[in-house]
Write a protein that holds these residues in place. Structure first.
Motif, mmCIF file in Angstrom:
data_model
loop_
_atom_site.group_PDB
_atom_site.id
_atom_site.type_symbol
_atom_site.label_atom_id
_atom_site.label_comp_id
_atom_site.label_asym_id
_atom_site.label_seq_id
_atom_site.Cartn_x
_atom_site.Cartn_y
_atom_site.Cartn_z
ATOM 1 N N UNK A 44 0.795 -1.223 0.000
ATOM 2 C CA UNK A 44 0.000 0.000 0.000
ATOM 3 C C UNK A 44 0.833 1.281 0.000
ATOM 4 N N UNK A 45 2.101 1.204 0.388
ATOM 5 C CA UNK A 45 2.928 2.402 0.436
ATOM 6 C C UNK A 45 4.054 2.378 -0.579
ATOM 7 N N UNK A 46 4.111 1.321 -1.387
ATOM 8 C CA UNK A 46 5.202 1.209 -2.341
ATOM 9 C C UNK A 46 5.172 2.355 -3.354
ATOM 10 N N UNK A 47 3.987 2.661 -3.901
ATOM 11 C CA UNK A 47 3.876 3.746 -4.872
ATOM 12 C C UNK A 47 4.233 5.100 -4.280
ATOM 13 N N UNK A 48 3.792 5.338 -3.042
ATOM 14 C CA UNK A 48 4.103 6.617 -2.403
ATOM 15 C C UNK A 48 5.594 6.755 -2.153
ATOM 16 N N UNK A 49 6.230 5.678 -1.689
ATOM 17 C CA UNK A 49 7.667 5.727 -1.448
ATOM 18 C C UNK A 49 8.434 5.918 -2.749
ATOM 19 N N UNK B 245 7.316 7.445 -5.430
ATOM 20 C CA UNK B 245 7.129 8.833 -5.823
ATOM 21 C C UNK B 245 7.976 9.784 -5.002
ATOM 22 N N UNK B 246 8.111 9.493 -3.703
ATOM 23 C CA UNK B 246 8.951 10.337 -2.849
ATOM 24 C C UNK B 246 10.396 10.291 -3.303
ATOM 25 N N UNK B 247 10.882 9.102 -3.640
ATOM 26 C CA UNK B 247 12.265 8.970 -4.112
ATOM 27 C C UNK B 247 12.443 9.699 -5.437
ATOM 28 N N UNK B 248 11.455 9.586 -6.333
ATOM 29 C CA UNK B 248 11.557 10.278 -7.621
ATOM 30 C C UNK B 248 11.574 11.791 -7.436
ATOM 31 N N UNK C 178 12.615 13.368 -4.823
ATOM 32 C CA UNK C 178 13.908 13.715 -4.232
ATOM 33 C C UNK C 178 14.980 13.792 -5.317
ATOM 34 N N UNK C 179 14.935 12.873 -6.260
ATOM 35 C CA UNK C 179 15.894 12.910 -7.355
ATOM 36 C C UNK C 179 15.700 14.163 -8.212
ATOM 37 N N UNK C 180 14.447 14.547 -8.436
ATOM 38 C CA UNK C 180 14.185 15.754 -9.211
ATOM 39 C C UNK C 180 14.708 16.998 -8.499
ATOM 40 N N UNK C 181 14.513 17.040 -7.175
ATOM 41 C CA UNK C 181 15.027 18.186 -6.419
ATOM 42 C C UNK C 181 16.550 18.219 -6.440
ATOM 43 N N UNK C 182 17.169 17.035 -6.398
ATOM 44 C CA UNK C 182 18.627 16.995 -6.438
ATOM 45 C C UNK C 182 19.168 17.488 -7.778
ATOM 46 N N UNK C 183 18.388 17.248 -8.837
ATOM 47 C CA UNK C 183 18.821 17.683 -10.163
ATOM 48 C C UNK C 183 18.374 19.100 -10.496
ATOM 49 N N UNK C 184 17.557 19.725 -9.651
ATOM 50 C CA UNK C 184 17.000 21.043 -9.950
ATOM 51 C C UNK C 184 18.055 22.133 -10.103
ATOM 52 N N UNK C 185 19.106 22.223 -9.271
ATOM 53 C CA UNK C 185 20.089 23.301 -9.439
ATOM 54 C C UNK C 185 20.724 23.338 -10.814
#
Length: 478
Positions: free
Chosen positions: A82-87, A89-92, A94-101
């Motif tokens: 039940x939380x696999x999709x949410x986790x 999405x959270x990881x994805x 986080x990766x987008x924020x890391x690549x944002x700069x």
């Protein structure tokens, strides 16, 4: 009317295709987790009594232990389902924020237009990729150096008992698993008798140091025995691989199992040469340079550093081998041997290379093991060790060197960690339960290779086979 009645009684095609709730993968996994929780409650509970066969069952299934285990495994199941999709999405995110700069920096200047602008953008992109690669490579090298430093200092941080475990079990199985990963993970050939090469390496050490009833042509130092043992295991690997080139899957596994039994029974019954069950002695490692000499004694720490040096050297060579022409040929054979042969891959040669190169690390492990203990006999090389080594490779991730190392270290450490709290006969129940959970939720392994992940995804989508170990010639047929 008859047709109408018949039609009313006959279930529709959609109803026949409908899957019952208990047949859905989610609830099959739930059932497996409940069974695992019940087994773990029994394993960790009170021991049985001879005068009451059902004493342990009654105590363990009516106490609080079973509810604790059920809560743990149901929580794991709930998070996965039940939380696999949410986790994810959270990881994805986080990766987008890391690549944002980097994206923001790219948006500061408007993109140039025209052909010169395209050339400039291509050059900027190429420089950015090279810079990112150098940065990533630097982080990798820094992390590996830090890990190596930690491993060098590790014996100074643990007790003598854990030093013995690291040398006699973890280090030994790491060398064996690295070689087995070549045969199983890279070349796709199921081997259930790999510990036979380990026995050959150990008896080579005993023979060339004068520990067997038969005198050698010349006695060698243990360090000089290592290349001889490696060469002996290479020859044994070729002898095993030559008659099995046309076999694969279960048939190959049976042949390798027979090879182990031949080696084991020879060591057990040829008492005039091997000493049989009485065993044989082996000298310890020593160095004598004239002006300086050193002899390995009972302290396990020097053996640990010696093992670590050999493991690092083998890893360096095998990592280079994985991405070489030979490694790519093994991958082609593993995925589809017929297709590989049709494109010009010499399958006979490369399968023999896989057996020979994979066996070489077992020769090193056998020499170090025999020299460390100073004594060996045939009962140290049972087929159970081959099964355990294969389990470690599958658990860590077939074809992935980091996964094999991590999986082997964890699964060898776990029974020893449970030594004081679990009966020795029940330790491997934990290992079995852990493997069941792993195969349900992460069949690709703890740290899988990218190729293995892609194969499993294609298998789930119905576009490819997930395991070449049991594949038929030409690939899986629908």
């Amino acid at each position: 009317m008859t047709a109408g009645v018949t039609a009313g009684k006959t279930p529709s095609a959609a109803r026949l295709r409908k899957q019952s709730w208990y047949q859905q993968p989610r609830y099959r996994r739930l059932f497996a987790m409940v069974i695992t929780a019940v087994v773990m409650a029994q394993v960790t509970g009170v021991q049985g009594a001879r005068n009451d066969l059902f004493y342990a069952l009654e105590e363990n299934f009516t106490g609080t232990g079973i509810w604790i285990w059920l809560g743990i495994f149901l929580a794991i199941w709930a998070v996965r389902e039940f939380l696999h999709g949410w986790l994810r999405g959270f990881v994805d995110r986080f990766k987008e924020l890391a690549a944002a700069p980097s994206d923001a920096a790219a948006r500061k200047d408007p993109p140039p237009s025209g052909v010169p602008g395209l050339v400039r953008r291509a050059a900027d992109g190429s420089r950015a990729v090279r810079g990112l690669f150098r940065t990533h490579r630097g982080y990798q090298l820094g992390g590996m150096a830090a890990l190596l430093g930690l491993l060098i200092l590790l014996p100074l941080m643990v007790s003598t008992f854990w030093q013995q475990v690291m040398v006699d079990q973890i280090g030994m199985f790491l060398l064996i698993a690295i070689g087995l990963n070549v045969v199983v993970g890279w070349a796709g050939m199921l081997d259930l008798g790999f510990i036979a090469f380990f026995a050959i390496g150990a008896y080579s050490a005993a023979f060339w140091t004068g520990g067997l009833p038969v005198e050698p042509p010349v006695e060698l130092n243990n360090f000089l025995v290592i290349p001889v043992a490696v060469l002996t295991c290479l020859i044994a690997g070729v002898l095993l691989g030559a008659p099995t080139l046309r076999l694969r899957g279960d048939y190959l596994a049976i042949v390798t199992l027979g090879f182990h039994e031949i080696v084991y029974l020879t060591a057990k019954n040829w008492t005039e040469f091997t000493g049989g069950t009485r065993g044989a002695s082996s000298d310890r490692f020593s160095i004598d340079l004239g002006f300086w000499s050193y002899e390995w004694g009972l302290d396990p720490a020097p053996y640990y550093w010696l093992q670590l040096a050999f493991i690092v050297g083998v890893l360096f060579l095998f990592l280079r081998l994985e991405h070489s022409r030979v490694g790519r040929a093994w991958t082609a054979i593993r995925e589809d041997e017929v297709a590989a042969a049709s494109t010009g891959v010499d399958t006979v040669r490369f399968k023999l290379l896989a057996f020979a190169i994979g066996a070489s690390t077992s020769g090193i492990a056998g020499v170090i093991y025999a020299s460390k203990l100073g004594f060996i006999n045939s009962e140290m090389f049972l087929v159970l060790l081959s099964v355990l080594a294969l389990s470690y490779v599958v658990f860590g991730g077939m074809g992935s060197i980091p996964g094999v190392l991590l999986g082997t270290a964890i699964l060898v450490w776990l029974p020893e960690y449970l030594r004081d709290s679990v009966d020795p006969q029940d330790r491997y129940m934990y290992l079995g339960g852990l493997l069941v959970v792993m195969m349900i939720y992460r069949p690709q392994g703890l740290w899988p290779s990218r190729r293995r992940q892609r194969e499993l995804r294609m298998s789930q989508e119905g576009t490819g086979a997930a395991d070449a170990l049991g594949a038929q010639p030409g690939g899986a047929q629908a």
